[in-house]
Design a protein around this motif. Sequence first.
Motif, mmCIF file in Angstrom:
data_model
loop_
_atom_site.group_PDB
_atom_site.id
_atom_site.type_symbol
_atom_site.label_atom_id
_atom_site.label_comp_id
_atom_site.label_asym_id
_atom_site.label_seq_id
_atom_site.Cartn_x
_atom_site.Cartn_y
_atom_site.Cartn_z
ATOM 1 N N VAL A 30 0.826 -1.203 0.000
ATOM 2 C CA VAL A 30 0.000 0.000 0.000
ATOM 3 C C VAL A 30 0.865 1.260 0.000
ATOM 4 N N ASN A 31 1.944 1.254 0.762
ATOM 5 C CA ASN A 31 2.773 2.451 0.894
ATOM 6 C C ASN A 31 3.785 2.626 -0.225
ATOM 7 N N ASN A 32 4.049 1.595 -1.006
ATOM 8 C CA ASN A 32 5.032 1.667 -2.091
ATOM 9 C C ASN A 32 4.442 1.092 -3.373
ATOM 10 N N PRO A 33 3.489 1.794 -4.005
ATOM 11 C CA PRO A 33 2.852 1.226 -5.189
ATOM 12 C C PRO A 33 3.709 1.321 -6.454
ATOM 13 N N GLY A 34 4.873 1.931 -6.355
ATOM 14 C CA GLY A 34 5.712 2.129 -7.539
ATOM 15 C C GLY A 34 5.556 3.553 -8.024
#
Length: 107
Positions: A30-34
């Motif tokens: 959730v915190n690092n979707p790209g």
Amino acid sequence: MNRITSPDKSGRLLSLDILRGITIAGMIMVNNPGSWSYAYAPLKHAHWHGLTPTDLVFPFFMFIMGVSTFLSLRKFNFEPSRAAVWKIVRRTFLIFVMGLALGWFGQ
């Protein structure tokens, strides 16, 4: 023994460890979707009405914290003994220092 424990017989609740791992993996997704401009729709928070898998990560984390606190304080019969207070203060201090270190090294 009625609960499933780790193979090393440490007394840890294996199902809680598995749920914790799944929740942490969810937090990372959730915190690092790209790219925030091309994030997968279920990994975004619902605008107002509705629910996405993203909105379930924090409640699961809070549930895990509650169960862990219960299991930890059960050893002290839920009474504020010197050992229980020392454990709480020590753990609080360590988590705070780790947060400061991560913030310092992350900049």
